[in-house]
Design an enzyme around this catalytic site. Structure first.
Site, PDB file in Angstrom:
ATOM      1  N   ALA A  69      60.469  69.524  23.792  1.00 49.88           N
ATOM      2  CA  ALA A  69      60.475  70.648  22.757  1.00 49.88           C
ATOM      3  C   ALA A  69      60.247  72.030  23.660  1.00 49.88           C
ATOM      4  O   ALA A  69      59.757  72.878  23.264  1.00 49.88           O
ATOM      5  CB  ALA A  69      59.104  70.648  22.067  1.00 49.88           C
ATOM      6  N   GLY A  70      61.210  72.028  24.706  1.00 53.21           N
ATOM      7  CA  GLY A  70      60.887  73.148  25.759  1.00 53.21           C
ATOM      8  C   GLY A  70      62.375  74.026  25.606  1.00 53.21           C
ATOM      9  O   GLY A  70      62.916  74.025  24.528  1.00 53.21           O
ATOM     10  N   ALA A  77      65.595  73.897  26.838  1.00 56.17           N
ATOM     11  CA  ALA A  77      66.537  73.073  26.393  1.00 56.17           C
ATOM     12  C   ALA A  77      66.693  72.747  25.097  1.00 56.17           C
ATOM     13  O   ALA A  77      67.837  72.614  24.527  1.00 56.17           O
ATOM     14  CB  ALA A  77      66.856  71.754  27.468  1.00 56.17           C
ATOM     15  N   LEU A 123      70.613  65.282  28.343  1.00 53.22           N
ATOM     16  CA  LEU A 123      71.023  66.681  29.370  1.00 53.22           C
ATOM     17  C   LEU A 123      70.683  66.498  30.690  1.00 53.22           C
ATOM     18  O   LEU A 123      71.184  67.439  31.498  1.00 53.22           O
ATOM     19  CB  LEU A 123      70.186  67.739  28.636  1.00 53.22           C
ATOM     20  CG  LEU A 123      69.888  67.897  27.152  1.00 53.22           C
ATOM     21  CD1 LEU A 123      69.379  69.465  26.869  1.00 53.22           C
ATOM     22  CD2 LEU A 123      71.636  67.953  26.349  1.00 53.22           C
ATOM     23  N   LYS A 135      62.082  78.718  31.868  1.00 54.16           N
ATOM     24  CA  LYS A 135      63.162  79.393  30.912  1.00 54.16           C
ATOM     25  C   LYS A 135      62.391  80.338  29.836  1.00 54.16           C
ATOM     26  O   LYS A 135      62.702  81.384  29.392  1.00 54.16           O
ATOM     27  CB  LYS A 135      64.064  78.568  30.112  1.00 54.16           C
ATOM     28  CG  LYS A 135      65.099  77.878  31.034  1.00 54.16           C
ATOM     29  CD  LYS A 135      66.104  76.865  30.413  1.00 54.16           C
ATOM     30  CE  LYS A 135      66.947  76.362  31.545  1.00 54.16           C
ATOM     31  NZ  LYS A 135      67.579  75.285  30.951  1.00 54.16           N
ATOM     32  N   ASP A 180      72.945  78.030  27.585  1.00 52.88           N
ATOM     33  CA  ASP A 180      72.771  76.620  27.439  1.00 52.88           C
ATOM     34  C   ASP A 180      73.364  76.201  26.095  1.00 52.88           C
ATOM     35  O   ASP A 180      73.616  75.194  25.724  1.00 52.88           O
ATOM     36  CB  ASP A 180      71.484  75.926  27.340  1.00 52.88           C
ATOM     37  CG  ASP A 180      70.944  75.835  28.947  1.00 52.88           C
ATOM     38  OD1 ASP A 180      71.672  75.791  29.869  1.00 52.88           O
ATOM     39  OD2 ASP A 180      69.670  75.878  29.286  1.00 52.88           O
ATOM     40  N   LEU A 201      52.582  67.595  20.514  1.00 49.82           N
ATOM     41  CA  LEU A 201      52.803  67.737  18.966  1.00 49.82           C
ATOM     42  C   LEU A 201      52.483  69.320  18.761  1.00 49.82           C
ATOM     43  O   LEU A 201      53.373  69.887  17.868  1.00 49.82           O
ATOM     44  CB  LEU A 201      51.769  67.011  18.224  1.00 49.82           C
ATOM     45  CG  LEU A 201      52.428  66.621  16.792  1.00 49.82           C
ATOM     46  CD1 LEU A 201      54.038  65.950  16.909  1.00 49.82           C
ATOM     47  CD2 LEU A 201      51.530  65.863  15.714  1.00 49.82           C
ATOM     48  N   ALA A 202      51.748  69.923  19.206  1.00 48.08           N
ATOM     49  CA  ALA A 202      51.337  71.412  19.118  1.00 48.08           C
ATOM     50  C   ALA A 202      52.823  72.168  19.453  1.00 48.08           C
ATOM     51  O   ALA A 202      53.316  73.118  19.029  1.00 48.08           O
ATOM     52  CB  ALA A 202      50.294  72.105  19.790  1.00 48.08           C
ATOM     53  N   ARG A 203      53.387  71.785  20.734  1.00 49.82           N
ATOM     54  CA  ARG A 203      54.554  72.484  21.180  1.00 49.82           C
ATOM     55  C   ARG A 203      55.800  71.969  20.275  1.00 49.82           C
ATOM     56  O   ARG A 203      56.578  72.871  19.952  1.00 49.82           O
ATOM     57  CB  ARG A 203      54.584  72.226  22.738  1.00 49.82           C
ATOM     58  CG  ARG A 203      55.727  72.741  23.163  1.00 49.82           C
ATOM     59  CD  ARG A 203      55.885  72.708  24.945  1.00 49.82           C
ATOM     60  NE  ARG A 203      56.865  73.716  25.458  1.00 49.82           N
ATOM     61  CZ  ARG A 203      57.244  73.535  26.685  1.00 49.82           C
ATOM     62  NH1 ARG A 203      56.882  72.526  27.549  1.00 49.82           N
ATOM     63  NH2 ARG A 203      58.175  74.279  27.047  1.00 49.82           N
ATOM     64  N   SER A 246      69.577  70.623  42.676  1.00 52.52           N
ATOM     65  CA  SER A 246      70.495  71.252  41.474  1.00 52.52           C
ATOM     66  C   SER A 246      71.945  71.424  42.033  1.00 52.52           C
ATOM     67  O   SER A 246      72.145  71.515  43.175  1.00 52.52           O
ATOM     68  CB  SER A 246      69.972  72.650  41.247  1.00 52.52           C
ATOM     69  OG  SER A 246      71.077  73.400  40.283  1.00 52.52           O
TER      70      SER A 246
HETATM   71  P1  NAP Z   1      60.995  72.618  29.554  1.00 46.72           P
HETATM   72  O1  NAP Z   1      61.233  74.043  29.049  1.00 46.72           O
HETATM   73  O2  NAP Z   1      60.078  72.642  30.839  1.00 46.72           O
HETATM   74  O3  NAP Z   1      60.614  71.755  28.737  1.00 46.72           O
HETATM   75  C1  NAP Z   1      60.724  70.247  28.927  1.00 46.72           C
HETATM   76  C2  NAP Z   1      60.166  69.430  27.790  1.00 46.72           C
HETATM   77  O4  NAP Z   1      60.045  67.911  28.255  1.00 46.72           O
HETATM   78  C3  NAP Z   1      58.886  69.679  27.217  1.00 46.72           C
HETATM   79  O5  NAP Z   1      58.640  69.695  25.847  1.00 46.72           O
HETATM   80  C4  NAP Z   1      57.863  68.715  27.941  1.00 46.72           C
HETATM   81  O6  NAP Z   1      56.694  68.411  27.456  1.00 46.72           O
HETATM   82  C5  NAP Z   1      58.455  67.491  28.156  1.00 46.72           C
HETATM   83  N1  NAP Z   1      58.385  66.491  29.097  1.00 46.72           N
HETATM   84  C6  NAP Z   1      58.274  66.871  30.218  1.00 46.72           C
HETATM   85  N2  NAP Z   1      58.025  65.850  30.887  1.00 46.72           N
HETATM   86  C7  NAP Z   1      57.845  64.705  30.010  1.00 46.72           C
HETATM   87  C8  NAP Z   1      57.733  63.478  30.096  1.00 46.72           C
HETATM   88  N3  NAP Z   1      57.415  62.731  31.391  1.00 46.72           N
HETATM   89  N4  NAP Z   1      57.766  62.627  28.909  1.00 46.72           N
HETATM   90  C9  NAP Z   1      57.804  63.194  27.661  1.00 46.72           C
HETATM   91  N5  NAP Z   1      58.245  64.616  27.558  1.00 46.72           N
HETATM   92  C10 NAP Z   1      58.154  65.138  28.732  1.00 46.72           C
HETATM   93  O7  NAP Z   1      62.362  72.267  30.395  1.00 46.72           O
HETATM   94  P2  NAP Z   1      63.663  72.397  29.748  1.00 46.72           P
HETATM   95  O8  NAP Z   1      64.475  73.767  30.520  1.00 46.72           O
HETATM   96  O9  NAP Z   1      63.787  72.394  28.380  1.00 46.72           O
HETATM   97  O10 NAP Z   1      64.622  71.248  30.633  1.00 46.72           O
HETATM   98  C11 NAP Z   1      64.581  69.849  30.042  1.00 46.72           C
HETATM   99  C12 NAP Z   1      65.519  68.963  30.798  1.00 46.72           C
HETATM  100  O11 NAP Z   1      67.000  69.335  30.377  1.00 46.72           O
HETATM  101  C13 NAP Z   1      65.672  69.187  32.455  1.00 46.72           C
HETATM  102  O12 NAP Z   1      65.656  67.907  32.943  1.00 46.72           O
HETATM  103  C14 NAP Z   1      66.735  70.127  32.530  1.00 46.72           C
HETATM  104  O13 NAP Z   1      67.381  69.838  34.041  1.00 46.72           O
HETATM  105  C15 NAP Z   1      67.727  69.662  31.513  1.00 46.72           C
HETATM  106  N6  NAP Z   1      68.886  70.609  31.242  1.00 46.72           N
HETATM  107  C16 NAP Z   1      69.956  70.337  31.415  1.00 46.72           C
HETATM  108  C17 NAP Z   1      70.866  71.487  31.381  1.00 46.72           C
HETATM  109  C18 NAP Z   1      72.618  71.019  31.708  1.00 46.72           C
HETATM  110  O14 NAP Z   1      73.210  71.972  31.593  1.00 46.72           O
HETATM  111  N7  NAP Z   1      72.817  69.841  31.658  1.00 46.72           N
HETATM  112  C19 NAP Z   1      70.384  72.425  30.749  1.00 46.72           C
HETATM  113  C20 NAP Z   1      69.291  72.537  30.337  1.00 46.72           C
HETATM  114  C21 NAP Z   1      68.317  71.679  30.689  1.00 46.72           C
HETATM  115  P3  NAP Z   1      55.091  69.239  27.718  1.00 46.72           P
HETATM  116  O15 NAP Z   1      55.472  70.597  26.913  1.00 46.72           O
HETATM  117  O16 NAP Z   1      54.240  68.361  27.306  1.00 46.72           O
HETATM  118  O17 NAP Z   1      55.449  69.603  29.118  1.00 46.72           O
END
Ligand code: NAP
Length: 274
Positions: A130-131, A133, A215, A67, A104, A156-158, A17
């Site tokens: 769908a998390g 971010a 992102l 988060k 964010d 798809l559920a998420r 990070s």
């Molecule tokens: P999160 O809550 O864990 O959500 C991640 C999402 O991505 C979930 O829907 C997950 O699906 C999906 N996913 C994970 N691995 C995958 C893969 N290999 N193929 C397809 N989908 C996948 O994480 P988040 O907090 O949203 O963060 C997501 C990304 O955004 C991270 O890389 C983070 O560093 C980045 N981000 C950047 C900033 C910035 O300031 N630039 C801010 C926020 C986030 P499942 O539900 O199936 O696991």
């Protein structure tokens, strides 16, 4: 609020990070003697680590994958955090309540205004992931005039649960859905590309004039952004969003504006881009 005595990023993984470099530059520029550290914490240990950190006078940020869990742990949340169901910034207020916000949302909105200027009406946005971010992105674009979004998840559920939370979403679909080709902007809100050159979706599945927004920051630009630009797309990675969400977080903790240019310099240097 009482001023924090410690600051940290809680996530897993956090070793790469850039937040510590950015926030330590802001703290130094503001003449504050405390430090911002990165703490790697697993899902099992998150709640007790957060609680112990707050009890020790701590405040901070939360990142992947905590988060949405962090949102559940707060006593009070801001409107943005409630809309997202996700918290990336926390602190304890003067009444001892644990408070959560989601910077964010403003981070993404500011990055997009930097990129596009005035936001054009009726944009169609495909959000991959769908998390937490993804929810921040959808909360921000709900303010754009006439914008609509599709959410694409491997689960798809998420994706459907995220759709239910955000009225700007017209469809929850798979990562293979052809609607991605109709989007004006494609946003990667998955971690794909963080530690490999993998693309979240193949670039021949997006419209030739689509804007590509990743992102992820890698710390160099991701392969998806580089390859998109080589094909003639406008493309941007998440470094500017990281800066702007960090500025907003600092304001939450201290009630004062940080030195944004010191933060940006530190980020570029830590990413090896300066
Ligand atoms: P999160 O809550 O864990 O959500 C991640 C999402 O991505 C979930 O829907 C997950 O699906 C999906 N996913 C994970 N691995 C995958 C893969 N290999 N193929 C397809 N989908 C996948 O994480 P988040 O907090 O949203 O963060 C997501 C990304 O955004 C991270 O890389 C983070 O560093 C980045 N981000 C950047 C900033 C910035 O300031 N630039 C801010 C926020 C986030 P499942 O539900 O199936 O696991």
């Amino acid at each position: 609020m009482s001023k924090p005595e410690r600051l940290a990023l809680l996530g897993h993984p956090v070793s790469r990070s850039l937040s510590p470099a950015m926030h330590n530059a802001a703290l130094a520029a503001a003449g504050k003697s405390i430090k911002y550290e990165a703490i790697d914490v697993t899902i099992e240990d998150f709640e007790k680590t957060l609680s112990a950190f707050l009890d020790g006078g701590g405040a901070g940020n939360v990142t992947i994958p905590h988060k949405q869990h962090a949102f559940q742990c707060m006593d009070a949340c801001t409107g943005e955090a409630n809309k997202c169901g996700a918290v990336n910034t926390f602190w304890r207020d003067d009444y001892g309540r644990t408070c959560g916000h989601n910077t964010d949302v403003t981070g993404f909105a500011t990055m997009m205004t930097e990129l596009l200027g005035e936001i054009p009406p009726n944009l169609r946005i495909a959000v991959l992931g769908a998390g937490g971010a993804a929810s921040a992105v959808l909360t921000a674009i709900a303010e754009w005039p006439g914008a609509t979004a599709t959410v694409h998840g491997r689960d798809l559920a998420r994706a459907s649960a995220t759709r239910m939370r955000h009225s700007v979403v017209v469809k929850a679909a798979s990562m293979r859905d052809p609607l991605i080709a109709e989007a004006d902007i494609v946003v990667n809100a998955t971690p794909v590309g963080m530690s490999s050159d993998e693309h979240p979706v193949e670039l021949d599945r997006v419209a030739p004039n689509a804007i590509i927004v990743d992102l992820v920051y890698a710390p160099q630009e991701t392969a998806w952004v580089r390859d998109a630009r080589a094909r003639g797309h406008r493309a941007v990675d998440g470094l500017s969003m990281l800066l702007h969400q960090g500025v907003a977080a600092f304001e939450c903790w201290f009630g004062e504006e940080p030195d944004q240019s010191a933060m940006k310099q530190a980020l570029l240097q830590a990413a090896g881009r300066s």
